[in-house]
Design a protein around this motif. Sequence first.
Motif, PDB file in Angstrom:
ATOM      1  N   PHE A   1     -26.443 -37.910  10.296  1.00 56.63           N
ATOM      2  CA  PHE A   1     -25.545 -38.268   9.191  1.00 56.63           C
ATOM      3  C   PHE A   1     -24.273 -37.425   9.240  1.00 56.63           C
ATOM      4  O   PHE A   1     -23.155 -37.953   9.137  1.00 56.63           O
ATOM      5  CB  PHE A   1     -26.262 -38.061   7.855  1.00 56.63           C
ATOM      6  CG  PHE A   1     -25.410 -38.363   6.656  1.00 56.63           C
ATOM      7  CD1 PHE A   1     -25.117 -39.676   6.299  1.00 56.63           C
ATOM      8  CD2 PHE A   1     -24.887 -37.331   5.894  1.00 56.63           C
ATOM      9  CE1 PHE A   1     -24.312 -39.948   5.191  1.00 56.63           C
ATOM     10  CE2 PHE A   1     -24.089 -37.595   4.786  1.00 56.63           C
ATOM     11  CZ  PHE A   1     -23.805 -38.910   4.441  1.00 56.63           C
ATOM     12  N   LYS A   2     -24.451 -36.113   9.447  1.00 55.81           N
ATOM     13  CA  LYS A   2     -23.308 -35.199   9.490  1.00 55.81           C
ATOM     14  C   LYS A   2     -22.429 -35.490  10.706  1.00 55.81           C
ATOM     15  O   LYS A   2     -21.195 -35.573  10.590  1.00 55.81           O
ATOM     16  CB  LYS A   2     -23.832 -33.755   9.547  1.00 55.81           C
ATOM     17  CG  LYS A   2     -22.741 -32.685   9.672  1.00 55.81           C
ATOM     18  CD  LYS A   2     -21.883 -32.611   8.428  1.00 55.81           C
ATOM     19  CE  LYS A   2     -20.888 -31.459   8.534  1.00 55.81           C
ATOM     20  NZ  LYS A   2     -19.954 -31.426   7.390  1.00 55.81           N
TER      21      LYS A   2
ATOM     22  N   VAL B   1     -32.251 -36.922  10.744  1.00 58.48           N
ATOM     23  CA  VAL B   1     -31.412 -37.750   9.863  1.00 58.48           C
ATOM     24  C   VAL B   1     -30.249 -36.938   9.314  1.00 58.48           C
ATOM     25  O   VAL B   1     -29.110 -37.425   9.259  1.00 58.48           O
ATOM     26  CB  VAL B   1     -32.258 -38.339   8.715  1.00 58.48           C
ATOM     27  CG1 VAL B   1     -31.355 -38.979   7.656  1.00 58.48           C
ATOM     28  CG2 VAL B   1     -33.239 -39.374   9.244  1.00 58.48           C
ATOM     29  N   LEU B   2     -30.512 -35.696   8.938  1.00 59.70           N
ATOM     30  CA  LEU B   2     -29.463 -34.830   8.401  1.00 59.70           C
ATOM     31  C   LEU B   2     -28.379 -34.572   9.444  1.00 59.70           C
ATOM     32  O   LEU B   2     -27.177 -34.687   9.160  1.00 59.70           O
ATOM     33  CB  LEU B   2     -30.083 -33.497   7.961  1.00 59.70           C
ATOM     34  CG  LEU B   2     -29.222 -32.597   7.069  1.00 59.70           C
ATOM     35  CD1 LEU B   2     -28.955 -33.257   5.728  1.00 59.70           C
ATOM     36  CD2 LEU B   2     -29.912 -31.253   6.868  1.00 59.70           C
ATOM     37  N   ILE B   3     -28.798 -34.273  10.676  1.00 60.50           N
ATOM     38  CA  ILE B   3     -27.840 -33.998  11.758  1.00 60.50           C
ATOM     39  C   ILE B   3     -27.040 -35.244  12.111  1.00 60.50           C
ATOM     40  O   ILE B   3     -25.815 -35.204  12.262  1.00 60.50           O
ATOM     41  CB  ILE B   3     -28.575 -33.452  13.005  1.00 60.50           C
ATOM     42  CG1 ILE B   3     -29.116 -32.045  12.719  1.00 60.50           C
ATOM     43  CG2 ILE B   3     -27.646 -33.417  14.216  1.00 60.50           C
ATOM     44  CD1 ILE B   3     -30.009 -31.489  13.807  1.00 60.50           C
TER      45      ILE B   3
ATOM     46  N   THR C   1     -42.389 -35.556   9.243  1.00 57.93           N
ATOM     47  CA  THR C   1     -41.504 -35.491   8.074  1.00 57.93           C
ATOM     48  C   THR C   1     -40.426 -34.435   8.294  1.00 57.93           C
ATOM     49  O   THR C   1     -39.233 -34.679   8.034  1.00 57.93           O
ATOM     50  CB  THR C   1     -42.301 -35.160   6.803  1.00 57.93           C
ATOM     51  OG1 THR C   1     -43.298 -36.171   6.595  1.00 57.93           O
ATOM     52  CG2 THR C   1     -41.384 -35.107   5.589  1.00 57.93           C
TER      53      THR C   1
ATOM     54  N   PHE D   1     -36.500 -35.442   8.941  1.00 58.56           N
ATOM     55  CA  PHE D   1     -35.530 -34.917   7.976  1.00 58.56           C
ATOM     56  C   PHE D   1     -34.382 -34.211   8.694  1.00 58.56           C
ATOM     57  O   PHE D   1     -33.211 -34.432   8.391  1.00 58.56           O
ATOM     58  CB  PHE D   1     -36.223 -33.954   7.004  1.00 58.56           C
ATOM     59  CG  PHE D   1     -35.280 -33.295   6.034  1.00 58.56           C
ATOM     60  CD1 PHE D   1     -34.790 -34.003   4.945  1.00 58.56           C
ATOM     61  CD2 PHE D   1     -34.873 -31.976   6.222  1.00 58.56           C
ATOM     62  CE1 PHE D   1     -33.906 -33.407   4.047  1.00 58.56           C
ATOM     63  CE2 PHE D   1     -33.998 -31.369   5.334  1.00 58.56           C
ATOM     64  CZ  PHE D   1     -33.520 -32.089   4.246  1.00 58.56           C
ATOM     65  N   ILE D   2     -34.736 -33.384   9.673  1.00 62.14           N
ATOM     66  CA  ILE D   2     -33.713 -32.653  10.442  1.00 62.14           C
ATOM     67  C   ILE D   2     -32.838 -33.617  11.235  1.00 62.14           C
ATOM     68  O   ILE D   2     -31.605 -33.501  11.255  1.00 62.14           O
ATOM     69  CB  ILE D   2     -34.380 -31.620  11.384  1.00 62.14           C
ATOM     70  CG1 ILE D   2     -35.072 -30.531  10.564  1.00 62.14           C
ATOM     71  CG2 ILE D   2     -33.349 -31.004  12.325  1.00 62.14           C
ATOM     72  CD1 ILE D   2     -35.939 -29.600  11.375  1.00 62.14           C
TER      73      ILE D   2
ATOM     74  N   SER E   1     -20.334 -30.552  14.720  1.00 59.76           N
ATOM     75  CA  SER E   1     -20.512 -31.670  15.655  1.00 59.76           C
ATOM     76  C   SER E   1     -20.204 -31.243  17.082  1.00 59.76           C
ATOM     77  O   SER E   1     -20.951 -31.560  18.016  1.00 59.76           O
ATOM     78  CB  SER E   1     -19.611 -32.848  15.269  1.00 59.76           C
ATOM     79  OG  SER E   1     -19.986 -33.371  14.024  1.00 59.76           O
TER      80      SER E   1
END
Length: 347
Positions: free
Chosen positions: A86-87, A82-84, A75, A79-80, A243
């Motif tokens: 997405f950004k 998906v967050l990265i 989890t 979470f990490i 990025s």
Amino acid sequence: MFTEAFIKKVKNIAIFVIVYTLLFILFFSTLSYTLPFVLAFIIALWIKPITIFLNKRLKISLNISSLLSTIIIFTIILFIIVLIIFKISIEIRDILNNLPDINNIINISQVYINKYEQYFSQISPEYVNRFKDEIISLLSNAYSITVTILKTSVSFAIKLPKVFLIIFITLIGTYLFSIDLALMQSRFLSIFSDKTKDKVVMIWNEGNKMFSGYIKAYTFIVFLTFIETLIGFSILKIRYALSLSIISAICDLLPIIGIGIIYFSVALFYFFSKKYAICFSILLLYIIVTVLRQILEPKIVSSSLGLKPIAVLAAIFIGIMSHGFIGMLYLLFLLVFYKILNKSNVL
């Protein structure tokens, strides 16, 4: 000429190098098929203390404690990630939409070349033309590589279903490995005699200690590159600093590409934008980051693995010069395994 003990040691080392080389080739040639299971086994070893803690403290079965520890870790990781992603996806898409056309870059380059061509008037025209062609070719290649890296990143984001399939298999594999880890270890040790069993346990403990040190060392180096780039780019107020910092950290693991491809591309962009101060600052930052890495890498890796800095430095340099990143890994792990077997009195 030589003593019997020396000849025996040389034979053992030769056998070790041959066996290690074959296993290394086999491992990396099959890694595309076995990656989820390799990751699952490594993560299962990593979360073993959490599983044992939950099993003893909460007094629940091994199956439940393994499931809980696996869910907690995945989890956090997902979470990490998906967050990265997405950004980065948003910023990379914006970068691609705002990249200048390659023809515009070449035209601007031609203007600069023509402007300073008078300084080369006393040089043979043949050399001047060749110099112009080399610069244009270099710019075109740098542009192409940058666009390829960015498009590959976007393509990776698009192909996420395959990535999530690997993650799912790794998740299930981690759970199954964490349940059977103790049983697998006892079954494996049961095939050895009591004397050999102690030596195998010693090899395992030394190996676990050294590989943990290796992973921690390079995690720190990559994280340091990321932080240095992020801070430097943020101070210079460069767009998409996050990025670019993440991509630089990833490129830092690839000696053939390196962080230079990002730094020089960004520097060229600001050069053609006539922001020379920022361009110079980026190049200066690149020198600082590169020098720090070259100084710290041998020291950090050698202290983590318990190896001599000169041996690590030689392995890194010879490996990179011969076969790039894979060559570096081959020689570093060769040193690590030799150190493990030597400390266990096998070699």
